[in-house]
Write a protein that holds these residues in place. Structure first.
Motif, PDB file in Angstrom:
ATOM      1  N   SER A  76      -8.955  -2.233  -6.590  1.00  9.44           N
ATOM      2  CA  SER A  76      -9.991  -2.702  -7.520  1.00  9.44           C
ATOM      3  C   SER A  76     -11.354  -2.791  -6.823  1.00  9.44           C
ATOM      4  CB  SER A  76      -9.597  -4.064  -8.085  1.00  9.44           C
ATOM      5  OG  SER A  76      -9.363  -4.959  -7.020  1.00  9.44           O
ATOM      6  N   GLU A  77     -11.352  -2.705  -5.480  1.00  7.45           N
ATOM      7  CA  GLU A  77     -12.620  -2.776  -4.742  1.00  7.45           C
ATOM      8  C   GLU A  77     -13.179  -1.384  -4.459  1.00  7.45           C
ATOM      9  OE1 GLU A  77     -11.340  -5.364  -1.567  1.00  7.45           O
ATOM     10  OE2 GLU A  77     -12.391  -7.049  -2.434  1.00  7.45           O
ATOM     11  N   LEU A  78     -12.638  -0.400  -5.156  1.00  5.94           N
ATOM     12  CA  LEU A  78     -13.028   0.988  -4.913  1.00  5.94           C
ATOM     13  C   LEU A  78     -14.523   1.249  -5.149  1.00  5.94           C
ATOM     14  CD1 LEU A  78     -11.430   3.637  -4.242  1.00  5.94           C
ATOM     15  CD2 LEU A  78     -11.735   4.176  -6.654  1.00  5.94           C
ATOM     16  N   VAL A  95     -13.592   1.658   5.526  1.00  9.20           N
ATOM     17  CA  VAL A  95     -12.526   0.675   5.751  1.00  9.20           C
ATOM     18  C   VAL A  95     -13.064  -0.696   5.341  1.00  9.20           C
ATOM     19  CG1 VAL A  95     -11.070  -0.463   7.486  1.00  9.20           C
ATOM     20  CG2 VAL A  95     -11.533   1.993   7.678  1.00  9.20           C
ATOM     21  N   HIS A  96     -12.281  -1.404   4.512  1.00  9.29           N
ATOM     22  CA  HIS A  96     -12.659  -2.776   4.146  1.00  9.29           C
ATOM     23  C   HIS A  96     -11.509  -3.707   4.510  1.00  9.29           C
ATOM     24  CE1 HIS A  96     -13.621  -6.377   2.042  1.00  9.29           C
ATOM     25  NE2 HIS A  96     -12.614  -6.236   1.209  1.00  9.29           N
ATOM     26  N   ALA A  97     -11.816  -4.806   5.207  1.00  7.61           N
ATOM     27  CA  ALA A  97     -10.785  -5.756   5.619  1.00  7.61           C
ATOM     28  C   ALA A  97     -11.392  -7.154   5.705  1.00  7.61           C
ATOM     29  CB  ALA A  97     -10.191  -5.328   6.960  1.00  7.61           C
ATOM     30  N   HIS A  98     -10.548  -8.123   6.050  1.00  9.05           N
ATOM     31  CA  HIS A  98     -10.995  -9.512   6.166  1.00  9.05           C
ATOM     32  C   HIS A  98     -10.647 -10.043   7.566  1.00  9.05           C
ATOM     33  CE1 HIS A  98      -9.865  -9.672   1.569  1.00  9.05           C
ATOM     34  NE2 HIS A  98     -10.924  -8.927   1.779  1.00  9.05           N
ATOM     35  N   PRO A  99     -11.124  -9.408   8.643  1.00  8.81           N
ATOM     36  CA  PRO A  99     -10.773  -9.903   9.984  1.00  8.81           C
ATOM     37  C   PRO A  99     -11.279 -11.334  10.154  1.00  8.81           C
ATOM     38  CG  PRO A  99     -12.540  -8.281  10.105  1.00  8.81           C
ATOM     39  CD  PRO A  99     -12.105  -8.321   8.681  1.00  8.81           C
ATOM     40  N   ASN A 158     -18.775 -14.721   2.103  1.00  7.87           N
ATOM     41  CA  ASN A 158     -17.590 -15.372   1.518  1.00  7.87           C
ATOM     42  C   ASN A 158     -16.498 -14.376   1.135  1.00  7.87           C
ATOM     43  OD1 ASN A 158     -20.264 -16.917   0.445  1.00  7.87           O
ATOM     44  ND2 ASN A 158     -18.705 -18.332   1.182  1.00  7.87           N
ATOM     45  N   HIS A 159     -16.394 -13.280   1.897  1.00  7.59           N
ATOM     46  CA  HIS A 159     -15.415 -12.270   1.523  1.00  7.59           C
ATOM     47  C   HIS A 159     -14.828 -11.544   2.741  1.00  7.59           C
ATOM     48  CE1 HIS A 159     -14.384  -8.672  -1.331  1.00  7.59           C
ATOM     49  NE2 HIS A 159     -13.507  -8.824  -0.357  1.00  7.59           N
ATOM     50  N   GLY A 160     -15.562 -10.661   3.388  1.00  6.78           N
ATOM     51  CA  GLY A 160     -14.966  -9.877   4.469  1.00  6.78           C
ATOM     52  C   GLY A 160     -15.960  -8.924   5.088  1.00  6.78           C
TER      53      GLY A 160
END
Ligand SMILES: [Zn+2]
Length: 273
Positions: A76-78, A95-99, A158-160
């Motif tokens: 959904s974050e496409l 690349v999307h992540a929440h390190p 507040n996300h990544g």
């Protein structure tokens, strides 16, 4: 040599395992994509751990986000990925992540913009924070849009974190660099001293960066304008004097609670004597 779609599928699954093993994501978080051509993007599926994907779990979408192929739906974050591909023709993978540590900075609304480590300045310049936007809505892409052109790694408030590059490996490595640098920044902050590179040194790194990355077609942000160093090249404390917990010369700041605790302790030890 140009990679086949199958090779891209296998590589995305491999990078999915890396981000999962390194705990840059939890549960079904994160998403990864590769630009296949000017019609199609290969993307990770929604509602699935990115550490456990098989090549046929991936979806192919067009640049409007419409699914072309795949038994699962794309993330959904496409929209964030598609925005980056539209704005940056040099980018082939996102690349999307929440390190956790870099995301901690994002949650504190603190950019990673101090010139602390030469190789990070060289590799990424500064890492700004985009304003908060609800995931999966245009708010999120609107917040990223002004920054995508000049930076290759962005903290999302507040996300990544999102990183991107000329291939999947470099997009992934930028995620590693951001998290590693966030950890170093945190340690130097906890130590109470952050000796920044001088304006002159940052300028030299900016020149080298423009030589390396400008040649690839990637826009490069003017580092000397965004990395906080003093005009005369003095090394300065991390944050403006007066913020809590930041040392500046011989002075330091404590919270009211810390001050009360210190006074309490002093009074107690005075009574004992
Ligand atoms: Zn996310």
């Amino acid at each position: 040599m140009k990679k086949t779609e199958d090779e891209h599928r296998r590589e995305i699954c491999e990078v999915g395992r890396w981000v999962h093993q390194r705990e840059y994501i939890a549960a079904t978080d994160g998403n990864i994509s590769v630009r296949l051509d000017n019609q199609r993007v290969l993307a990770t599926p929604t509602l699935m751990s990115k550490g456990m994907m098989q090549p046929d779990d991936l979806a192919i979408v067009d640049y409007q986000g419409k699914k072309i192929l795949g038994r699962r739906n794309a993330s959904s974050e496409l929209a964030m990925h598609l925005l980056i591909y539209r704005r940056r023709p040099d980018v082939q993978a996102v690349v999307h992540a929440h390190p956790p540590v870099a995301t901690g900075y994002a949650a504190a609304n603190l950019p990673l913009n101090l010139a602390l480590i030469s190789e990070v300045v060289l590799a990424l310049g500064c890492i700004p924070v985009a304003e908060y936007g609800t995931p999966g809505t245009p708010e999120l892409t609107d917040a990223l849009a002004p920054l995508v052109g000049q930076y290759d790694a962005i903290l999302m408030a507040n996300h990544g974190v999102v990183t991107y590059g000329a291939d999947l490996l470099s997009a992934y490595m930028r995620m590693e660099t951001v998290e590693h640098f966030a950890r170093i920044s945190l340690v130097s902050h906890l130590l109470g001293r952050q000796a920044l590179l001088s304006r002159e040194e940052v300028g030299k790194l900016a020149e080298a960066r423009a030589r390396y990355f400008g040649a690839t077609g990637a826009p490069v942000a003017p580092l000397s304008e965004v990395c906080p160093v003093t005009a005369d090249g003095r090394r300065v404390p991390a944050r403006p004097a007066g913020e809590p917990g930041t040392p500046a010369g011989d002075r330091f700041w404590v919270s009211r609670e810390e001050l009360e605790a210190l006074i309490d302790e002093a009074v107690k030890s005075a009574k004992v004597r």
